[in-house]
Design a protein around this motif. Sequence first.
Motif, PDB file in Angstrom:
ATOM      1  N   GLY A  16       0.500  -0.890  -0.131  1.00  0.00           N
ATOM      2  CA  GLY A  16      -0.144   0.213  -0.131  1.00  0.00           C
ATOM      3  C   GLY A  16       0.527   0.907   0.039  1.00  0.00           C
ATOM      4  O   GLY A  16       0.559   2.209  -0.891  1.00  0.00           O
ATOM      5  N   LEU A  17       2.182   1.832   0.491  1.00  0.00           N
ATOM      6  CA  LEU A  17       2.707   2.678   0.973  1.00  0.00           C
ATOM      7  C   LEU A  17       2.916   2.899  -0.349  1.00  0.00           C
ATOM      8  O   LEU A  17       3.731   3.877  -1.552  1.00  0.00           O
ATOM      9  CB  LEU A  17       3.927   2.133   2.211  1.00  0.00           C
ATOM     10  N   SER A  75       1.489   6.752  -6.955  1.00  0.00           N
ATOM     11  CA  SER A  75       0.183   8.126  -6.904  1.00  0.00           C
ATOM     12  C   SER A  75       0.974   9.426  -5.989  1.00  0.00           C
ATOM     13  O   SER A  75       0.414  10.797  -6.941  1.00  0.00           O
ATOM     14  CB  SER A  75      -0.656   7.864  -5.976  1.00  0.00           C
ATOM     15  N   LEU A  76       1.479   9.720  -5.178  1.00  0.00           N
ATOM     16  CA  LEU A  76       1.578  10.802  -5.564  1.00  0.00           C
ATOM     17  C   LEU A  76       2.940  11.291  -6.418  1.00  0.00           C
ATOM     18  O   LEU A  76       3.507  12.578  -6.206  1.00  0.00           O
ATOM     19  CB  LEU A  76       2.916  11.088  -3.761  1.00  0.00           C
ATOM     20  N   ALA A  77       3.694  10.102  -6.573  1.00  0.00           N
ATOM     21  CA  ALA A  77       4.858  10.534  -7.132  1.00  0.00           C
ATOM     22  C   ALA A  77       4.442  11.682  -8.873  1.00  0.00           C
ATOM     23  O   ALA A  77       4.537  12.531  -9.556  1.00  0.00           O
ATOM     24  CB  ALA A  77       6.103   9.253  -7.330  1.00  0.00           C
ATOM     25  N   VAL A 129      -9.612  10.554   1.743  1.00  0.00           N
ATOM     26  CA  VAL A 129      -7.785  10.408   2.479  1.00  0.00           C
ATOM     27  C   VAL A 129      -8.096   8.301   1.924  1.00  0.00           C
ATOM     28  O   VAL A 129      -7.667   7.632   2.978  1.00  0.00           O
ATOM     29  CB  VAL A 129      -7.925  10.701   3.648  1.00  0.00           C
ATOM     30  N   ALA A 130      -9.700   7.790   1.083  1.00  0.00           N
ATOM     31  CA  ALA A 130     -10.102   6.212   1.038  1.00  0.00           C
ATOM     32  C   ALA A 130      -7.959   6.047   1.263  1.00  0.00           C
ATOM     33  O   ALA A 130      -8.422   4.835   2.249  1.00  0.00           O
ATOM     34  CB  ALA A 130     -10.353   6.440  -0.236  1.00  0.00           C
ATOM     35  N   ALA A 131      -7.611   5.160  -0.165  1.00  0.00           N
ATOM     36  CA  ALA A 131      -6.303   4.093   0.266  1.00  0.00           C
ATOM     37  C   ALA A 131      -5.066   4.519   1.411  1.00  0.00           C
ATOM     38  O   ALA A 131      -4.655   3.745   1.912  1.00  0.00           O
ATOM     39  CB  ALA A 131      -5.749   4.997  -1.324  1.00  0.00           C
ATOM     40  N   PRO A 132      -4.999   5.793   1.619  1.00  0.00           N
ATOM     41  CA  PRO A 132      -3.672   6.220   2.675  1.00  0.00           C
ATOM     42  C   PRO A 132      -4.531   6.014   4.062  1.00  0.00           C
ATOM     43  O   PRO A 132      -3.709   4.956   4.558  1.00  0.00           O
ATOM     44  CB  PRO A 132      -3.937   7.409   2.864  1.00  0.00           C
ATOM     45  N   LEU A 133      -6.055   5.893   4.596  1.00  0.00           N
ATOM     46  CA  LEU A 133      -6.819   5.313   5.367  1.00  0.00           C
ATOM     47  C   LEU A 133      -6.925   3.867   5.557  1.00  0.00           C
ATOM     48  O   LEU A 133      -6.462   3.166   6.853  1.00  0.00           O
ATOM     49  CB  LEU A 133      -8.193   5.361   5.206  1.00  0.00           C
ATOM     50  N   VAL A 134      -6.798   3.162   4.017  1.00  0.00           N
ATOM     51  CA  VAL A 134      -6.800   1.777   4.184  1.00  0.00           C
ATOM     52  C   VAL A 134      -5.274   1.218   4.998  1.00  0.00           C
ATOM     53  O   VAL A 134      -5.145  -0.014   5.804  1.00  0.00           O
ATOM     54  CB  VAL A 134      -6.937   1.521   2.962  1.00  0.00           C
ATOM     55  N   VAL A 137       5.678   1.328  12.850  1.00  0.00           N
ATOM     56  CA  VAL A 137       6.979   2.143  12.209  1.00  0.00           C
ATOM     57  C   VAL A 137       5.701   2.448  10.840  1.00  0.00           C
ATOM     58  O   VAL A 137       6.001   3.806  10.256  1.00  0.00           O
ATOM     59  CB  VAL A 137       8.144   1.524  12.042  1.00  0.00           C
ATOM     60  N   LEU A 138       5.673   1.522  10.248  1.00  0.00           N
ATOM     61  CA  LEU A 138       4.600   1.543   8.943  1.00  0.00           C
ATOM     62  C   LEU A 138       3.822   2.208   9.113  1.00  0.00           C
ATOM     63  O   LEU A 138       3.016   3.277   8.093  1.00  0.00           O
ATOM     64  CB  LEU A 138       4.332  -0.068   8.222  1.00  0.00           C
ATOM     65  N   GLY A 139       3.369   2.619  10.703  1.00  0.00           N
ATOM     66  CA  GLY A 139       1.783   3.138  10.700  1.00  0.00           C
ATOM     67  C   GLY A 139       1.591   4.465  10.574  1.00  0.00           C
ATOM     68  O   GLY A 139       1.391   5.329  10.201  1.00  0.00           O
ATOM     69  N   LEU A 140       2.988   4.716  11.130  1.00  0.00           N
ATOM     70  CA  LEU A 140       3.227   5.994  10.595  1.00  0.00           C
ATOM     71  C   LEU A 140       3.545   6.317   9.913  1.00  0.00           C
ATOM     72  O   LEU A 140       3.619   7.898   9.203  1.00  0.00           O
ATOM     73  CB  LEU A 140       5.067   6.498  12.217  1.00  0.00           C
ATOM     74  N   LEU A 141       4.356   5.619   9.095  1.00  0.00           N
ATOM     75  CA  LEU A 141       4.570   6.640   7.293  1.00  0.00           C
ATOM     76  C   LEU A 141       2.983   6.369   6.438  1.00  0.00           C
ATOM     77  O   LEU A 141       3.264   7.708   6.035  1.00  0.00           O
ATOM     78  CB  LEU A 141       5.612   5.360   7.009  1.00  0.00           C
ATOM     79  N   ALA A 142       2.189   5.591   6.758  1.00  0.00           N
ATOM     80  CA  ALA A 142       0.788   6.197   6.096  1.00  0.00           C
ATOM     81  C   ALA A 142       0.517   6.808   6.420  1.00  0.00           C
ATOM     82  O   ALA A 142      -0.029   7.864   5.933  1.00  0.00           O
ATOM     83  CB  ALA A 142       0.505   4.257   6.210  1.00  0.00           C
ATOM     84  N   ILE A 143       0.872   7.160   7.640  1.00  0.00           N
ATOM     85  CA  ILE A 143       0.195   7.974   8.204  1.00  0.00           C
ATOM     86  C   ILE A 143       0.843   9.431   7.271  1.00  0.00           C
ATOM     87  O   ILE A 143       0.001  10.495   6.919  1.00  0.00           O
ATOM     88  CB  ILE A 143       0.199   8.778  10.125  1.00  0.00           C
ATOM     89  N   ALA A 144       2.021   9.530   7.566  1.00  0.00           N
ATOM     90  CA  ALA A 144       3.254  10.577   6.747  1.00  0.00           C
ATOM     91  C   ALA A 144       1.915  10.871   4.968  1.00  0.00           C
ATOM     92  O   ALA A 144       1.941  12.017   5.101  1.00  0.00           O
ATOM     93  CB  ALA A 144       3.852  10.337   6.950  1.00  0.00           C
ATOM     94  N   PHE A 145       1.898   9.906   5.097  1.00  0.00           N
ATOM     95  CA  PHE A 145       1.199   9.387   3.443  1.00  0.00           C
ATOM     96  C   PHE A 145      -0.312  10.348   3.233  1.00  0.00           C
ATOM     97  O   PHE A 145      -0.637  11.118   2.692  1.00  0.00           O
ATOM     98  CB  PHE A 145       0.938   8.440   3.060  1.00  0.00           C
ATOM     99  N   THR A 146      -0.536   9.468   4.170  1.00  0.00           N
ATOM    100  CA  THR A 146      -2.285   9.952   4.662  1.00  0.00           C
ATOM    101  C   THR A 146      -2.492  11.599   4.343  1.00  0.00           C
ATOM    102  O   THR A 146      -2.966  12.566   3.759  1.00  0.00           O
ATOM    103  CB  THR A 146      -2.739  10.158   5.410  1.00  0.00           C
TER     104      THR A 146
END
Length: 902
Positions: A322-323, A329-331, A508-513, A777-786
Amino acid sequence: MSVGAAVRRVRAYGGQFLLLAVLTLVVTLLISGVPRLVNRLAEQGLRAQLSAEAPARRDISYASGVVTATSQRTAMGAAVERFDALAREMPPQVRSAVDERWYSVETRPARVVGPDLAARNLLVDLGLRSVPDVQGAGTLVEGAWPSETYVPGRPIEVALDVDVAGKLNLRTGSQLRIGDADDKGNLSDAAPMVVAGLFRPADRANGIWDGLPQLLRVTDPVGDGEPSIVVGVVAQSALNKRAAEGWAVQSTWRYRLGVDTIDARHLDRMIDGLQQLQRGKPSDLTVTLGVDVPLRAFAAQIDAARTLLAVIAAGVLATLAGLIVLAASLAIRRRRSEFVLLRARGGAATAGARRSLAEAVLVVPVAAVLGWWLGTLFPGTPDPTTPYAIAATVLVTLALPLATLVVPANAAARRDLVRVRPSARRLTVEVSLLLLAGLAAVLLRRRGLTLGEVDPLLVSVPVLLAVAAAVLALRAYPWPLLLVSRLAAGTRGSVAFLGTARAGRSAVAAPLVVVVLAIGTAAFCAVVAAGVDASRDRAAEQIVPADAVIRGERFAPDTVDELGRLPGVQAVTPVLRVADERLAVDELGTDARVAQTTVLLVDGSGLAAVARESAVDLQVPAALRAARPGPGPLPAIVSPAVAADLTKAGLDDSAFVSVQSQRYEFRVAGTEDGFPLLPANASRFVILPWQALPARNTTPVPTSLLVAGDSLDAEALRHAGDAGQERYQRDGTVTGRERPLGVTVDTRADVRRDLGNGGANGVLAFGFVAGAVGGTVLGLLAIAFTVLAGARARGQVLSRLRTLGLSRRQWRGLLLVELAPLVGVSVLTGALVGAALPLLLNPVLGLSAFTSGVPVRAAFEPGLVAAVLALGAVALGFAVAVEALNNRRLRLGEVLRLGEES
């Protein structure tokens, strides 16, 4: 499309490609390194478990019967031929694990007499054993080894261990005679014997000395008037001669499996080989092996641990996937204008995808190879995971061009709003996803799984449930925010109104997942770890429902009082356990024709007192506590299986059971699935109240004693227990002839420590720690993406509001209000998913292998709730910090001047 141009674009967008490369490196690092580390921990656990066992437990022992030679072959020659043949007939996986092997031929113990024995009035039976290579394993202290040259008329030469000889008053040159003894001790067919030498083992741990009876010790007599048993070493020629003369001999062959020769990855094959060896043993031999028991226990643990690791790995890898999708997608969104211009200049629809593919090929494979190489530096044996790494590299390489095709090229599209009424297509997809997750969960519970294997259904169910929960959260959380926003509109100030309004409309559909997946994995690990820990506490209380338990054969009744006088002892209660008793219809003993049952006698009030003093959560059934002597059958607590059998036979109101030669009538007063002091898998038992037993000529005596106290001295308890056994044997109504075995003392603290150490616990702990830390750690990184997903739109709004007079403090408050619902919903949803998964998966994970058979239940401890709240606070602070850093980098004034797509 030139390579140079692709390289220049990679350099221009270096930060985005660096992020993609780091994620790729982590994926291949995990695929390459984690299996090695797991195999390493499994090997260490297996070595530790096998090393903790007595070395003789690793022996595969063959033994012939005690026979008289009937052929022209010598006894030793026949043993050598059979020695090699048995090794060749072993299954390959067992034969390759054999590290040491020995064979021997010996005579059965016969009476030996002599002046030195008579001086101490010793009664001794001596066995003669010939063991090849024994001279290399022992060091002579006196005399010489028995000569291999046979001389007619010369006495049998025997060598003894120096300590054994000292206990028997024997020395070099002691004259003996050996033969069969009758009831009066007279010898027949006596042969002269002399002690030729005394030796000392070079290494007492050498398996050459482990044959039974042992060469290095005197086997004590089993009762009064019985002889001690000793084994001495004789030459092969002497033993062959005695066998030819008609002496009965027995041959034994022992093959010891090495601690380092059993592969933890192929335990199933080893166990199957041992079963095959037992089934295919020669009919004239008996085979004894004990290594299959610890191997089966370890195999059950490692299978459960690997199954749990598969669930954790699925969550971590799904989060990383997902990340990667979010990063791609962001890029592409940052470069949307570039691809729009490319199409406007006549480029094909796939021109942007080809350009992205060329750029990804320059970055992703290099990062993947680097991650794979770093993984090979981990200690341990590798698994065949190369195809998975190649597949992951290909998928990550394709992520960027696929994102180029999927991201809309319309630069003016608004993507900051969530439709309150979703389209029919999206609603169909979401409903289908929910139904699929529910169906998969039901199928998993009904079908079960094979432990130790990567089951596609098992690894997909947690991911599907997490995604389904995220979809529900996305549908649900905007509604209360819209209501709060309307309420905030009537208050003074704009921060609360604007913050809640924007939070309710964020896309925030994909980031929240991804956040839910990550936090769910971490919460799952924490909840299961807490459940295993709590179940181990219950298992320790099941095994020792007190501070300590003393187990023996039979104790004198006054042993309870003797223990009560020891320092630190607060309460003692007796327990009597009898296994495999037959239930009867009447007092005469008429068989009830039901299966055998374990009988347990406990003092209900005494057991409750000991449990209370030991701080053990034990609810003693009221029928056992309140029972008092009186007419009629005893109230008994029985297992459901026994209750069903008694009801079927019409004996639930009156049945009989024998305890220490006394038969007692009982009735079913209640049922329990389990009870302390019984194995967790015990399915047939009857528990009687000791204090309510009717008076008889003889009273039962305990076989175990439960002790409660502080700072108990295990050695003092052991001494008191041994003394109690000796008093019973000496002063009991029926004096036993056999010497009782020493008691065993187990403390609850020691049992609890043993449950958490050894075996495959290292693999289990690694899975819990890696899953919890990695998910967090990955959750925090996903929150950053969100946060970054909506950073540009928030930057534009904040730029306009700053020009309208919004202060810096109000700006931070607005960020906090806008991000708090998003972070809170994602963390809370992930925590709920992680807490719910154990309820679904625990029955099929087999984690009871780590808790001595006690079922593992999800444990919701206050510490876990506090951890979720702390994680939410940290995540919110992290989200605000990421947003602030991003806004500082974008320079909000320039965002406002350059426009929406700057």
